[in-house]
Design a protein around this motif. Structure first.
Motif, PDB file in Angstrom:
ATOM      1  N   GLY A 124      28.763  33.315  64.610  1.00 29.85           N
ATOM      2  CA  GLY A 124      27.833  33.411  63.905  1.00 29.85           C
ATOM      3  C   GLY A 124      26.956  34.715  63.905  1.00 29.85           C
ATOM      4  N   ASN A 125      26.507  35.176  64.871  1.00 28.27           N
ATOM      5  CA  ASN A 125      25.889  36.431  65.106  1.00 28.27           C
ATOM      6  C   ASN A 125      26.796  37.462  64.940  1.00 28.27           C
ATOM      7  OD1 ASN A 125      23.567  34.962  66.211  1.00 28.27           O
ATOM      8  ND2 ASN A 125      24.361  35.186  68.384  1.00 28.27           N
ATOM      9  N   ARG A 126      27.916  37.568  65.134  1.00 30.51           N
ATOM     10  CA  ARG A 126      28.718  38.921  64.747  1.00 30.51           C
ATOM     11  C   ARG A 126      28.789  38.749  63.272  1.00 30.51           C
ATOM     12  NH1 ARG A 126      33.904  38.915  69.042  1.00 30.51           N
ATOM     13  NH2 ARG A 126      32.640  39.546  70.710  1.00 30.51           N
ATOM     14  N   ALA A 127      28.933  37.649  62.547  1.00 33.10           N
ATOM     15  CA  ALA A 127      29.297  37.676  61.185  1.00 33.10           C
ATOM     16  C   ALA A 127      27.686  38.076  60.179  1.00 33.10           C
ATOM     17  CB  ALA A 127      29.661  36.248  60.755  1.00 33.10           C
ATOM     18  N   GLY A 128      26.940  37.854  61.035  1.00 32.49           N
ATOM     19  CA  GLY A 128      25.460  38.179  60.437  1.00 32.49           C
ATOM     20  C   GLY A 128      24.843  36.936  59.673  1.00 32.49           C
ATOM     21  N   GLY A 129      25.138  35.858  59.889  1.00 37.33           N
ATOM     22  CA  GLY A 129      24.226  34.595  59.114  1.00 37.33           C
ATOM     23  C   GLY A 129      25.349  33.779  58.357  1.00 37.33           C
ATOM     24  N   GLU A 130      24.671  32.821  57.755  1.00 35.55           N
ATOM     25  CA  GLU A 130      25.471  31.848  56.810  1.00 35.55           C
ATOM     26  C   GLU A 130      26.278  32.495  55.749  1.00 35.55           C
ATOM     27  OE1 GLU A 130      24.404  27.736  54.664  1.00 35.55           O
ATOM     28  OE2 GLU A 130      23.219  28.413  56.300  1.00 35.55           O
ATOM     29  N   ALA A 131      25.658  33.156  55.115  1.00 33.21           N
ATOM     30  CA  ALA A 131      26.306  33.764  53.759  1.00 33.21           C
ATOM     31  C   ALA A 131      27.738  34.684  54.176  1.00 33.21           C
ATOM     32  CB  ALA A 131      25.415  34.595  52.803  1.00 33.21           C
ATOM     33  N   GLN A 132      27.456  35.544  55.386  1.00 32.20           N
ATOM     34  CA  GLN A 132      28.698  36.119  55.988  1.00 32.20           C
ATOM     35  C   GLN A 132      29.638  35.246  56.382  1.00 32.20           C
ATOM     36  OE1 GLN A 132      29.463  38.715  54.781  1.00 32.20           O
ATOM     37  NE2 GLN A 132      27.414  40.262  54.471  1.00 32.20           N
ATOM     38  N   LEU A 133      29.241  34.066  56.718  1.00 28.86           N
ATOM     39  CA  LEU A 133      30.438  33.258  57.575  1.00 28.86           C
ATOM     40  C   LEU A 133      31.021  32.461  56.189  1.00 28.86           C
ATOM     41  CD1 LEU A 133      27.890  31.324  60.316  1.00 28.86           C
ATOM     42  CD2 LEU A 133      30.338  32.603  60.576  1.00 28.86           C
ATOM     43  N   ARG A 134      30.167  32.153  55.229  1.00 32.44           N
ATOM     44  CA  ARG A 134      31.010  31.599  54.080  1.00 32.44           C
ATOM     45  C   ARG A 134      32.028  32.697  53.653  1.00 32.44           C
ATOM     46  NH1 ARG A 134      25.772  29.920  52.750  1.00 32.44           N
ATOM     47  NH2 ARG A 134      25.999  31.327  50.758  1.00 32.44           N
TER      48      ARG A 134
END
Length: 165
Positions: free
Chosen positions: A80-90
């Protein structure tokens, strides 16, 4: 392989994630259950592992699937941290889902039938510890994994009484 059900499962999951993001804070997950970011990070991890197994088969190798790393909270937080948050995870889920669907549509019957050493756990419970065909592994995402986690995301919406396991 027809990827229609897989595409629909990804669409439903991503729609649930967007509803949750738009709605704001809902009920807390039940004790021992994941929050939305952890659920999404879990999906990113599982999808990447299935893609890795499928690409290993396409490359002429012998893929494996082991979902343990997708269950550890420390790893989910890191993803999650690497992605940059919920929107980036989606966004990652959408991209990986599209890649998996496109790849599945191109796999031969021989590739889909290749048996892959699989370790599939839920918490501390071993669900599968035996070779599973690549086609079965991919179909399991559409038939069980994505719908189950879609329901967990929907249970986190405001107005929901509790999360479902």
């Amino acid at each position: 392989m027809d990827s229609t059900s897989l595409r629909l499962a990804y669409d439903g999951l991503l729609e649930a994630g967007e509803k949750l993001a738009d709605a704001g804070t809902g009920p807390s997950p039940a004790p021992g259950e994941w929050d939305a970011d952890q659920l999404l990070a879990h999906l990113v991890s599982v999808d990447a592992a299935v893609l890795a197994a499928a690409y290993a088969v396409v490359a002429g190798g012998h893929g494996t699937f082991d979902n343990r790393q997708s269950l550890h909270l420390w790893n989910l937080e890191r993803i999650g941290n690497r992605a940059g948050g919920e929107a980036q995870l989606r966004r990652r889920i959408r991209i990986q889902g599209d890649a998996l669907c496109a790849l599945a549509e191109q796999l031969s019957d021989e590739e889909l039938g290749q048996r892959i050493p699989t370790l599939l756990m839920s918490g501390d419970t071993v669900l599968v510890d035996e070779p599973v065909s690549l086609g079965t592994l991919i179909a399991g995402l559409a038939d069980d994994h994505l719908p189950r986690h879609t329901q967990q995301l929907l249970a986190l919406l405001p107005g929901s009484s509790s999360s479902e396991g």
